[in-house]
Design an enzyme around this catalytic site. Sequence first.
Site, short mmCIF file in Angstrom:
data_model
loop_
_atom_site.label_atom_id
_atom_site.label_comp_id
_atom_site.label_asym_id
_atom_site.label_seq_id
_atom_site.Cartn_x
_atom_site.Cartn_y
_atom_site.Cartn_z
CD1 TRP A 70 -3.02 -0.90 -0.10
CD2 TRP A 70 -2.41 -2.16 1.63
NE1 TRP A 70 -3.87 -1.99 -0.04
CE2 TRP A 70 -3.51 -2.76 1.01
CE3 TRP A 70 -1.84 -2.77 2.76
CZ2 TRP A 70 -4.07 -3.94 1.48
CZ3 TRP A 70 -2.40 -3.95 3.22
CH2 TRP A 70 -3.49 -4.52 2.59
CB CYS A 93 -4.13 2.14 4.19
SG CYS A 93 -4.60 0.43 3.99
CB CYS A 94 -7.47 1.68 0.77
SG CYS A 94 -6.64 0.12 0.70
N GLY A 112 -29.32 -4.65 -22.26
CA GLY A 112 -30.55 -5.02 -21.57
C GLY A 112 -30.48 -6.32 -20.83
#
Lengths: 744, 242
Positions: free
Chosen positions: A323, A408-409, A719
């Site tokens: 990270w 980190c994130c 669809g």
Amino acid sequence: MKSSSNKSQSTTKAHHSIDVRDFIHTHISSYDGDASFLVGPSPKTKALQAVVTKLMQEEKKKGGVLDVDTHTISQINSHKAGYIQKQDEVVVGLQTDAPLKRGVKPFGGVRIVEKACKEYGYTLDPAIVDMCTKYRKTHNDGVFDAYTKEMRMLRSLGILTGLPDNYARGRIIGDYRRVALYGIDALIAQKEQDKDNITGDMTDDTIRVREEVSEQIKALSMMKKMAQEYGFDISRPAQNAREAVQWTYFAYLAALKEHDGAAMSLGNVSSFFDVYIEKDMKEGKLTEEEAQELVDQFVLKLRLIRHLRMSEYNALFAGDPTWLTEAIGGAWCDGRHKVTKTAYRFLQTLYNLGPSPEPNLTVLWSKHLPMAFKKFAAKVSIDTSSIQYENDDVMREACGYDDYGISCCVSLLKTGKHMQFFGARCNIVKALLMVINGGRDEVEGVQVMANVPELKGEYLDYDAIYPKFKEALAYLAYHYVNTMNVIHYMHDKYYYERAQMALLDTHLERVMAFGIAGLSIVADSLSAIKYARVRPVRDERGIATAYEVEGDYPKYGNDDDRVDAIAKEVVSFFNAELHKHKIYRNAQATLSVLTITSNVVYGKHTGATPDGRPAFAPFAPGANPMHGRDTSGAIASLNSVAKLDYAQARDGISNTFSIVPRALGADGGEQVDNLVSLLSGYFAKRAHHLNVNVFNKELLEKAMQHPEEYPQLTIRVSGYAVHFANLSREQQQEVLNRTFFESM
Amino acid sequence: MLRVHSIETFGTHEGPGVRFVLFLQGCKLRCLYCHNPDTQAMTGGTMMTVDEIVEKVEKERVYFGEKGGVTASGGEPILQAEALGVLFETLQARGIHTALDTNGALVIDAHIEHLLAHTNLVILDVKHLDDAKHRELTGKSNRNVLAFADYCEKKGITMWLRHVLVPGYTDSDEHLNAWSAYFKNFKHVERAEILPYHTLGAYKYKKLGIPYKLEGVKPPTKEQVAHAKMLLQNHLPHVYIR
């Protein structure tokens, strides 16, 4: 002294205000143009990349670890200079003396390091084991000396999980740019001055800070020595782009040599580098090829960062992640955007060096971003799936500051001004199950909470359960805070991050980042209890091991307020509970809804749930709706997540969005436009974060081989939507063919 | 009230940009290759009011960007022209782009006229120009379909034409040439889209207990699709592949 030019910094005088933000804000050249100026990798970069690719293949062949130096405790000056292929490197420096050779860092907990060595066929030097068991205490030992019985129980039952009590907590972002802008000597002078000002009554706090600042000063001197080993003098400020990148990298490297924290993010260096690159280019000292080469090689170095970890840890986080998050883009508080050509150059590395999860490139999305950059980022996402997006407008407003990094994130930290105590996660699904099982753990059957009455009646009663669930959350919040306090007290004491802390203000804001796992299951379970009829099936111990759901109920992920409001309230309630308690070093509690990739492991420790989820089945990641339940299309799903209030979850709300290129549109142009619309809409709804996975052919092929690992993969054609895993093999093959039709 | 089969909130293939797609329940054609046979029955689905739908649309309006909007598809949306006309009129009044994805196989009455008056884009699926072939493919004549196209042309409504490419049924050179030539003088046809036939709807037939008549027909190859595109481009300037 404010820094008006990078040339005026060659002084060892103390800086009254260290202010990297002001330097960038003053000198930045915002760029509104498109990506046409970008160039490919240089011959030197290609040569290095070839060596690195080979090394990484060898690493894989050897089971994930190429080499370990088992005899040397890794520190800033522990290893001699190391190179990949010296003549081709324009940015130098490795964690140890050879690429991909991992160092040992035993002060978090020596047993973990010993075990990790063993798992990969190495033996940790007995002298190190001896030292860390007989003569020097580790963080891990400290924590377990202070843990209460209750903390141990909550930990072993998997209610509090992933606690940083036997490894480095990470999550701190040093302001690595300071070394380039000011030089080490000026930083030392500033810290000396800070230390001189820490006087008065010698309380625990004062003594501690004085000791810490002394450690920081030592680390700064060690950084200088480390750079000397590579032939650079970083006592003075960087004078050009190459030095700015090199100095910044050295600072970061120093941090990575001393700690192997769960996440050790980079911050926001691209706009800083751009100031130097622009200046050099204007003066004719640098070409575009050379600028890209610098960025490519810096990023290549980041891709080589390795920590020695147990396989158990890697299973929890799915892989060997580091990270190394770099935040790109965003805007200033005055409304100007921060996109530079170097922001483009960083994204370009995903083409020049190939897609990669590391460094974790994070685009700070703002309504102020120029359209050309939004489109380029969307294109890179579609081509590489390697970018995540975060809402800069919401974050900037929340923290009132415009120079922050992402740890980190999803975790915001004001660069140089914030320090974080990483708090892992609490499994709130187990809190709900405790209420249904008279305060007992649903797997082990042991009594956790006292005074939880056994439920009466055949069906679960919302009005009886919801207030009790809140009591359970309050109980958990109290013990969670206490556990964190113990952990971080010991971490500061036994495994202090002197290198990173040296690059932060001495007097800073601290946050303690708590987290919850299982939000979507809790919301759906409560919704099922409220809107359908749920009958628990109890075993001989009286513990509910399965649930029969009669009738339908609103499910989180369909933009239905009846259930989305439950999810929202649970987050706010838990956040408020955390704020009620005394936190170590007066840190502010923050909360995340984030599990990254560990949702499978959380699931494995959690019994059946009232939403109909079978025992031990995976959770949805982060704040995602449970897979297969968001049946109204992507936007309804995004809207449900967007309702969670960032103000109540200041450590971040993570959402992962997966799609095949065709579902974004028929051709490349449409796909880019539609992804930009999707992101703009989602963030206009004040949502916080989105991971965008645009599946490539390789991944779909993997999903064909292991459909069970991709339960979320939804295929949409005109669809029509279906889960990939539910299609026959032949149909999957057809999807594969159709999905990659657009090359026509 | 509208009889709704389902809603797709992130439609990217039913008109320009990001679209809220309303799949309406019920269709009178029985196209051999229909991939949504579950929308054919005139019963079932969920009854929703115009207001309920507008409320849902407003929740995702911010995602539409400059191009997106609402598309009514199905099933066959013009079977519910009266209520749908009210919906489209309401949406247009709110500044939302409306598209109608239709087979056009009905006689135009006052309700359809009203609906078309509030439609920004007609996506017209012209399955075959040869009436006998059209009957073979869909069970109905193409007379109304072609009249529908004429009406839109006369009223100046922008049209996207659609053509499902089914090997052995709708992919002959002769047919593709005739199809594109027929529309070459239509001023309001903005583009034509080729929809390569796929078998992903086949499993629904099994589930519904209806025999699947195209069993064994393979989707067109990349080359066949490229060839069809080239043929359509002889008469129509903008041909896209869905």
